[in-house]
Design a protein around this motif. Structure first.
Motif, PDB file in Angstrom:
ATOM      1  N   MET A  35      53.732  37.350  29.656  1.00 32.03           N
ATOM      2  CA  MET A  35      52.791  37.493  30.747  1.00 32.03           C
ATOM      3  C   MET A  35      51.614  36.551  30.525  1.00 32.03           C
ATOM      4  N   THR A  36      51.175  35.916  31.573  1.00 29.76           N
ATOM      5  CA  THR A  36      50.022  35.035  31.485  1.00 29.76           C
ATOM      6  C   THR A  36      48.804  35.720  32.095  1.00 29.76           C
ATOM      7  N   LEU A  37      47.681  35.119  31.842  1.00 31.33           N
ATOM      8  CA  LEU A  37      46.432  35.616  32.379  1.00 31.33           C
ATOM      9  C   LEU A  37      45.829  34.523  33.238  1.00 31.33           C
ATOM     10  N   ALA A  38      45.423  34.875  34.434  1.00 34.41           N
ATOM     11  CA  ALA A  38      44.773  33.917  35.327  1.00 34.41           C
ATOM     12  C   ALA A  38      43.313  34.303  35.474  1.00 34.41           C
ATOM     13  N   VAL A  39      42.438  33.319  35.344  1.00 32.66           N
ATOM     14  CA  VAL A  39      41.010  33.516  35.546  1.00 32.66           C
ATOM     15  C   VAL A  39      40.557  32.460  36.542  1.00 32.66           C
ATOM     16  N   THR A  40      40.132  32.907  37.715  1.00 26.33           N
ATOM     17  CA  THR A  40      39.700  31.978  38.746  1.00 26.33           C
ATOM     18  C   THR A  40      38.299  32.338  39.215  1.00 26.33           C
ATOM     19  N   VAL A  41      37.533  31.304  39.516  1.00 26.96           N
ATOM     20  CA  VAL A  41      36.192  31.508  40.047  1.00 26.96           C
ATOM     21  C   VAL A  41      36.322  31.675  41.555  1.00 26.96           C
ATOM     22  N   SER A  42      35.846  32.823  42.060  1.00 19.51           N
ATOM     23  CA  SER A  42      36.006  33.091  43.486  1.00 19.51           C
ATOM     24  C   SER A  42      34.701  33.001  44.248  1.00 19.51           C
ATOM     25  N   GLY A  43      33.596  32.958  43.560  1.00 22.24           N
ATOM     26  CA  GLY A  43      32.312  32.863  44.237  1.00 22.24           C
ATOM     27  C   GLY A  43      31.216  32.576  43.239  1.00 22.24           C
ATOM     28  N   ARG A  44      30.164  31.964  43.730  1.00 25.37           N
ATOM     29  CA  ARG A  44      29.050  31.665  42.844  1.00 25.37           C
ATOM     30  C   ARG A  44      27.814  31.355  43.661  1.00 25.37           C
ATOM     31  N   ASN A  45      26.672  31.569  43.017  1.00 25.87           N
ATOM     32  CA  ASN A  45      25.410  31.072  43.537  1.00 25.87           C
ATOM     33  C   ASN A  45      24.659  30.506  42.337  1.00 25.87           C
ATOM     34  N   ARG A  46      23.396  30.288  42.451  1.00 26.89           N
ATOM     35  CA  ARG A  46      22.673  29.620  41.361  1.00 26.89           C
ATOM     36  C   ARG A  46      22.674  30.422  40.067  1.00 26.89           C
ATOM     37  N   ARG A  47      22.713  31.730  40.148  1.00 28.33           N
ATOM     38  CA  ARG A  47      22.603  32.552  38.952  1.00 28.33           C
ATOM     39  C   ARG A  47      23.881  33.331  38.618  1.00 28.33           C
ATOM     40  N   VAL A  48      24.626  33.733  39.625  1.00 26.33           N
ATOM     41  CA  VAL A  48      25.759  34.637  39.449  1.00 26.33           C
ATOM     42  C   VAL A  48      27.065  33.935  39.791  1.00 26.33           C
ATOM     43  N   VAL A  49      28.081  34.174  38.957  1.00 28.20           N
ATOM     44  CA  VAL A  49      29.418  33.663  39.239  1.00 28.20           C
ATOM     45  C   VAL A  49      30.396  34.834  39.153  1.00 28.20           C
ATOM     46  N   VAL A  50      31.397  34.816  40.025  1.00 28.55           N
ATOM     47  CA  VAL A  50      32.444  35.844  40.025  1.00 28.55           C
ATOM     48  C   VAL A  50      33.719  35.230  39.470  1.00 28.55           C
ATOM     49  N   ALA A  51      34.265  35.873  38.449  1.00 27.21           N
ATOM     50  CA  ALA A  51      35.529  35.446  37.848  1.00 27.21           C
ATOM     51  C   ALA A  51      36.579  36.519  38.119  1.00 27.21           C
ATOM     52  N   GLU A  52      37.596  36.159  38.891  1.00 30.69           N
ATOM     53  CA  GLU A  52      38.702  37.083  39.145  1.00 30.69           C
ATOM     54  C   GLU A  52      39.713  36.947  38.017  1.00 30.69           C
ATOM     55  N   VAL A  53      40.061  38.074  37.424  1.00 33.09           N
ATOM     56  CA  VAL A  53      41.006  38.080  36.317  1.00 33.09           C
ATOM     57  C   VAL A  53      42.261  38.824  36.776  1.00 33.09           C
ATOM     58  N   ALA A  54      43.415  38.227  36.520  1.00 31.92           N
ATOM     59  CA  ALA A  54      44.688  38.842  36.901  1.00 31.92           C
ATOM     60  C   ALA A  54      45.660  38.755  35.739  1.00 31.92           C
ATOM     61  N   GLY A  55      46.319  39.870  35.456  1.00 27.10           N
ATOM     62  CA  GLY A  55      47.308  39.908  34.387  1.00 27.10           C
ATOM     63  C   GLY A  55      46.935  40.922  33.323  1.00 27.10           C
ATOM     64  N   GLU A  56      47.350  40.632  32.104  1.00 26.46           N
ATOM     65  CA  GLU A  56      47.094  41.518  30.975  1.00 26.46           C
ATOM     66  C   GLU A  56      46.188  40.821  29.972  1.00 26.46           C
ATOM     67  N   ILE A  57      45.166  41.543  29.519  1.00 21.64           N
ATOM     68  CA  ILE A  57      44.257  40.996  28.510  1.00 21.64           C
ATOM     69  C   ILE A  57      44.657  41.623  27.182  1.00 21.64           C
ATOM     70  N   ASP A  58      45.252  40.802  26.313  1.00 27.83           N
ATOM     71  CA  ASP A  58      45.718  41.302  25.027  1.00 27.83           C
ATOM     72  C   ASP A  58      45.617  40.193  23.983  1.00 27.83           C
ATOM     73  N   LEU A  59      46.228  40.406  22.845  1.00 31.03           N
ATOM     74  CA  LEU A  59      46.161  39.439  21.745  1.00 31.03           C
ATOM     75  C   LEU A  59      46.615  38.037  22.180  1.00 31.03           C
ATOM     76  N   ARG A  60      47.612  37.975  23.053  1.00 29.54           N
ATOM     77  CA  ARG A  60      48.152  36.677  23.488  1.00 29.54           C
ATOM     78  C   ARG A  60      47.260  35.965  24.505  1.00 29.54           C
ATOM     79  N   THR A  61      46.481  36.711  25.267  1.00 35.30           N
ATOM     80  CA  THR A  61      45.739  36.103  26.375  1.00 35.30           C
ATOM     81  C   THR A  61      44.218  36.150  26.218  1.00 35.30           C
TER      82      THR A  61
END
Length: 122
Positions: free
Chosen positions: A1-27
């Motif tokens: 399984m892979t992990l995807a991290v994409t930036v979906s929105g941002r402004n000068r101070r705040v950024v949104v990172a969408e994470v999809a998949g499993e967060i484990d030792l491999r990812t």
């Protein structure tokens, strides 16, 4: 399984990172690299959208703590939005819900990210 991290929105101070998949030792390194990169790019607040995270183990939790600590050193914050019930239970069991702010929506996390924080545990 892979992990995807994409930036979906941002402004000068705040950024949104969408994470999809499993967060484990491999990812976890992928997550760490992407989130540290956003911190290095100058974003003071990172909102991680957990809606598509199916699993997060202790390695993943450690990665989130490391990123949060790096941001806090610079006066920033890491916020978690749309954390599903199974992962939310892990945050409660490990008491990390006291360290991280968990939001029901990305919009709530962004809105709060606009204002300076008085305390890291509020």
């Amino acid at each position: 399984m892979t992990l995807a991290v994409t930036v979906s929105g941002r402004n000068r101070r705040v950024v949104v990172a969408e994470v999809a998949g499993e967060i484990d030792l491999r990812t976890a390194d992928t997550l760490r690299t992407r989130l540290f990169g956003l911190a290095e790019a100058g974003f003071g607040c990172i909102v991680v959208d957990f809606a598509e995270v199916r699993f997060c183990d202790a390695t993943g939790l450690g990665t989130l703590v490391a990123v949060r600590n790096k941001l806090r050193e610079r006066g920033g914050d890491l916020r978690l939005a749309r954390v599903r019930a199974p992962q939310r239970r892990i945050f409660v069991i490990t008491r990390l819900d006291r360290l991280f702010r968990l939001y029901d929506s990305v919009e709530d996390a962004i809105r709060e990210g606009q204002a300076p924080q008085a305390s890291p545990l509020t």
